[in-house]
Design a protein around this motif. Sequence first.
Motif, mmCIF file in Angstrom:
data_model
loop_
_atom_site.group_PDB
_atom_site.id
_atom_site.type_symbol
_atom_site.label_atom_id
_atom_site.label_comp_id
_atom_site.label_asym_id
_atom_site.label_seq_id
_atom_site.Cartn_x
_atom_site.Cartn_y
_atom_site.Cartn_z
ATOM 1 N N ALA A 530 64.633 -20.761 19.102
ATOM 2 C CA ALA A 530 65.978 -20.313 19.856
ATOM 3 C C ALA A 530 66.871 -21.820 20.434
ATOM 4 C CB ALA A 530 65.398 -19.860 20.873
ATOM 5 N N LEU A 531 66.179 -22.476 20.693
ATOM 6 C CA LEU A 531 66.713 -23.806 20.701
ATOM 7 C C LEU A 531 67.685 -24.439 19.557
ATOM 8 C CD1 LEU A 531 64.374 -25.824 23.366
ATOM 9 C CD2 LEU A 531 66.594 -24.236 23.627
ATOM 10 N N LEU A 532 67.220 -24.999 18.407
ATOM 11 C CA LEU A 532 67.738 -25.170 17.190
ATOM 12 C C LEU A 532 68.862 -24.592 16.074
ATOM 13 C CD1 LEU A 532 64.515 -27.127 15.924
ATOM 14 C CD2 LEU A 532 66.455 -28.519 17.134
ATOM 15 N N SER A 533 68.740 -23.241 16.581
ATOM 16 C CA SER A 533 69.264 -22.391 16.234
ATOM 17 C C SER A 533 70.490 -22.055 16.515
ATOM 18 C CB SER A 533 68.647 -20.717 14.899
ATOM 19 O OG SER A 533 68.756 -20.142 17.758
ATOM 20 N N ARG A 534 70.960 -23.077 17.549
ATOM 21 C CA ARG A 534 72.213 -22.469 18.940
ATOM 22 C C ARG A 534 73.465 -23.630 17.953
ATOM 23 N NH1 ARG A 534 72.415 -25.556 22.723
ATOM 24 N NH2 ARG A 534 71.223 -26.188 22.504
ATOM 25 N N SER A 535 75.079 -22.840 17.508
ATOM 26 C CA SER A 535 76.118 -23.887 16.642
ATOM 27 C C SER A 535 76.385 -23.991 18.272
ATOM 28 C CB SER A 535 77.088 -21.972 16.248
ATOM 29 O OG SER A 535 77.543 -22.993 15.500
ATOM 30 N N ASP A 536 75.978 -25.436 17.697
ATOM 31 C CA ASP A 536 76.175 -26.137 19.111
ATOM 32 C C ASP A 536 76.263 -27.713 18.193
ATOM 33 O OD1 ASP A 536 76.779 -28.662 21.216
ATOM 34 O OD2 ASP A 536 76.487 -26.905 22.094
ATOM 35 N N ARG A 538 75.513 -30.825 19.576
ATOM 36 C CA ARG A 538 74.815 -31.102 20.254
ATOM 37 C C ARG A 538 73.143 -30.617 20.237
ATOM 38 N NH1 ARG A 538 77.300 -35.528 23.163
ATOM 39 N NH2 ARG A 538 79.260 -34.969 23.493
ATOM 40 N N VAL A 539 73.189 -29.799 19.050
ATOM 41 C CA VAL A 539 71.423 -28.884 18.961
ATOM 42 C C VAL A 539 70.608 -29.845 18.938
ATOM 43 C CG1 VAL A 539 72.180 -28.593 16.491
ATOM 44 C CG2 VAL A 539 70.989 -26.571 18.180
ATOM 45 N N GLY A 540 70.187 -30.893 18.488
ATOM 46 C CA GLY A 540 68.922 -31.465 18.286
ATOM 47 C C GLY A 540 68.758 -32.514 19.294
ATOM 48 N N GLU A 541 70.086 -33.481 19.511
ATOM 49 C CA GLU A 541 69.858 -33.891 20.896
ATOM 50 C C GLU A 541 69.484 -32.988 22.002
ATOM 51 O OE1 GLU A 541 73.421 -35.787 22.737
ATOM 52 O OE2 GLU A 541 72.827 -36.967 21.371
ATOM 53 N N GLU A 542 69.818 -32.110 22.005
ATOM 54 C CA GLU A 542 70.400 -31.236 23.286
ATOM 55 C C GLU A 542 68.231 -30.226 23.058
ATOM 56 O OE1 GLU A 542 70.522 -29.123 27.305
ATOM 57 O OE2 GLU A 542 71.242 -31.175 25.779
ATOM 58 N N THR A 543 68.098 -30.444 22.072
ATOM 59 C CA THR A 543 66.830 -29.985 22.284
ATOM 60 C C THR A 543 65.415 -30.743 21.764
ATOM 61 O OG1 THR A 543 67.608 -28.038 20.389
ATOM 62 C CG2 THR A 543 64.501 -29.061 20.768
ATOM 63 N N LEU A 544 65.859 -31.851 21.822
ATOM 64 C CA LEU A 544 64.946 -33.023 22.097
ATOM 65 C C LEU A 544 65.098 -33.604 23.213
ATOM 66 C CD1 LEU A 544 62.660 -35.425 21.286
ATOM 67 C CD2 LEU A 544 65.129 -37.106 20.604
ATOM 68 N N ARG A 545 65.942 -33.148 24.021
ATOM 69 C CA ARG A 545 65.914 -33.349 25.491
ATOM 70 C C ARG A 545 65.740 -33.124 26.106
ATOM 71 N NH1 ARG A 545 68.335 -32.969 30.021
ATOM 72 N NH2 ARG A 545 69.845 -30.965 28.770
ATOM 73 N N ARG A 546 65.286 -31.788 26.121
ATOM 74 C CA ARG A 546 64.180 -30.144 27.199
ATOM 75 C C ARG A 546 63.304 -30.456 26.360
ATOM 76 N NH1 ARG A 546 68.355 -25.478 26.904
ATOM 77 N NH2 ARG A 546 70.185 -25.971 27.367
ATOM 78 N N TRP A 547 62.853 -31.032 25.567
ATOM 79 C CA TRP A 547 61.211 -31.268 24.986
ATOM 80 C C TRP A 547 60.420 -32.533 25.904
ATOM 81 C CZ3 TRP A 547 61.572 -29.462 18.895
ATOM 82 C CH2 TRP A 547 61.287 -28.374 18.831
ATOM 83 N N MET A 548 61.595 -33.143 25.650
ATOM 84 C CA MET A 548 61.033 -34.367 26.705
ATOM 85 C C MET A 548 61.060 -34.074 27.802
ATOM 86 S SD MET A 548 62.771 -37.946 23.746
ATOM 87 C CE MET A 548 60.926 -38.476 22.688
ATOM 88 N N ALA A 549 61.871 -33.539 28.568
ATOM 89 C CA ALA A 549 62.014 -33.405 30.057
ATOM 90 C C ALA A 549 59.713 -33.029 30.465
ATOM 91 C CB ALA A 549 63.128 -32.549 30.417
ATOM 92 N N ALA A 550 60.141 -31.934 29.395
ATOM 93 C CA ALA A 550 58.909 -30.684 29.554
ATOM 94 C C ALA A 550 57.359 -31.899 29.444
ATOM 95 C CB ALA A 550 59.031 -29.828 28.773
ATOM 96 N N ALA A 551 57.417 -32.865 28.408
ATOM 97 C CA ALA A 551 56.484 -33.194 27.993
ATOM 98 C C ALA A 551 55.938 -33.949 28.941
ATOM 99 C CB ALA A 551 56.835 -33.573 26.223
ATOM 100 N N ALA A 552 57.031 -35.101 29.441
ATOM 101 C CA ALA A 552 56.743 -36.102 29.962
ATOM 102 C C ALA A 552 56.556 -35.990 31.536
ATOM 103 C CB ALA A 552 58.415 -36.451 30.847
#
Length: 688
Positions: A530-536, A538-552
């Motif tokens: 759902a994060l990676l299928s957005r038409s944007d 920054r989709v990859g960059e934004e997905t990694l940022r959100r994942w890292m914020a939670a994983a940290a």
Amino acid sequence: MSYVQNLRGVVTASTAKRPGERREAPELPVAQIAVDTPLTHLDRPFDYLVPETLAQDAQPGVRVRVRFSGRLVDGVLLARLARSEHEGRLGWLERVVSPEPVLSAELVELCRTVADRYAGTFADVVRLAVPPRHAKTEAEAVPEAVVPAPVEPPGRDGWNRYRHGAALLDAVTEGRRAHAVWQAVPGEDWPSRLAEAAASAVAGGRGALVVVPDQRDLTRVAEACIASVGEELVAQLSADMGPAKRYRSWLAIRRGAVKVVVGTRAAAFAPLSDPGLLAIWDDGDDLHAEPRAPYPHARDVLMYRAHATGAALLVAGFARTSEAQLLVQSGWAREVVAERTELRASAPRITPVAETEAQLVDDPNARAARLPRVAFDVARAALGRGEPVLVQVPRSGYVPGLACAQCREPARCRRCAGPLGLPRAGADGLELAGAPSCRWCGVTDTAFRCAACGSRRPRATVVGAVRTAEELGRAFPGFPVRGSGGGSNVRTSVPNSAALVVATPGAEPWVKDVPGGAGYGAVLLLDGWALLSRSDLRVGEETLRRWMAAAALARPHQAGGRVMVAADPELAVVQALVRWDPAGHAETELAARTELGFPPSVRMAAIDGVPTAVADVLASARFPDSAEILGPVELEPGSAGEQRERALVRVPRGDARALAAALTAAQAARSARKAPEPVRVKVDPHEI
């Protein structure tokens, strides 16, 4: 009789003042005033005469009222002059609204720079930089500038974990120019590190400004700064404070009563005198992009300010944006990163679901299931140890969207073609209310039928956080389920005890009484598609940022911390998360954008409006020869149902000023002839 030199020529005047007659100020009788007008062709200072009665209060930086086009309007006095270059008759300064200067010379230059950079007007930027006046608060006794007690330089232990970390603090303390991009390791107590950097600036006799995305981060950083330098030297600045409290804090900053400012995006313009450190946390967050004209980004504002004042600039976060990577690759900034040995000691074990063939043999549906068996096992083990489990879900609500169960075509309303969804009922909002209903017109579709294949069976496209919490509560009976996200339901922290915490991206609470808040035994990142299928862009960059914020927020792997991501393990963004390599991902992302001609490797502007307005701007703007026009393309209809289009204009970075100047001139020409169709111009739009 005596001869008086005034701005309308040499005239004879009587030394006696007639009743009702206004006399010019004896010294510097001309005031240059920036009038508050949205018209681009009037974006310049205007000269007015200063009456003798206002000569004392009419100082540079104060709010004033002048008559403009026959009516009284607001303005800001920029300077006092001995004479004007205008040969015609000058109007009078009508009133000084307040003798409190709101714009220093440094902020005037900054506002002008931002307006020119983003093809906006000076008045629009001033509205972002200066909060509305609160007369009652202004009349209160606000502490004047004080000489603070000496602040000892903070310890270096936290920053010694990073290459060039201690050198950065030394440069800030000594008042040297230093530009850095800092990548925090998982579990880092980043508010304390930012507070130590701010304390270094104060120890060197200068101020510090820290910009964070939201109120939750603001509270954490402010508390850390108070612990480092004392409560009397720290001020907070955000819209959530309310008009009176915000203006009181802003006045304390302007009058020099504080040395450290922590705030949200508008705080980038805070009137802090002699800043030694300008820092921004998580610059990829959308909240740093101003939604009002001329749409500046807080990171860019701090960059311009650092260049003008000589202050150190710190761009910080768990992830790294392409813009920050460009600063590193260009040599303008130096990266502050931890060695791999330090990173491995701090990071949890991060794995994608079904990463091995053995897992697929044990659970053939692992990659198709929303929460496969291995993820259940990881969560069950953490709960058994008495540790909380964080579950990140991309969407809030119950079932945000519906599609045809047979052909997967999005379910649309037969009346207005709007998206269909399932309404909620019950006190807790967890029960389905019945048939699908339209999100636009509200009509209930009691007999759904797919327009593409004729199927009558709808299915959920994305399961929201509320539905996920309900499902997890059934799967793990006996353990509390806490939600965070979706409007005002955002938790700041959770207890360090066994519980399931379901949160949307950006609303993940940290664990109490754990350094850095990294106390989760397991973190499950669901619905990666759902994060990676957005038409944007920054989709990859934004997905990694959100994942890292939670994983940290997970415990280190030595303490049993696990992170599982539900996404294809072969994806580059998943591999960057598994290796915890934000710099490598940003480097690859920037290289791809450079090859394709996307920001930040180029400057790009978006022109939105009705077709005639967009065509007018494209035809009248004198773009540089290097400009390339993309589009126009159709957008979603506006609120009134009118047709809208968007055109993109991109130029090499070296022609950025020429692009902004061309767009400004085109808008000025439209406002001069009172073009009826509005048009919105955004330079380097954050959402393309």
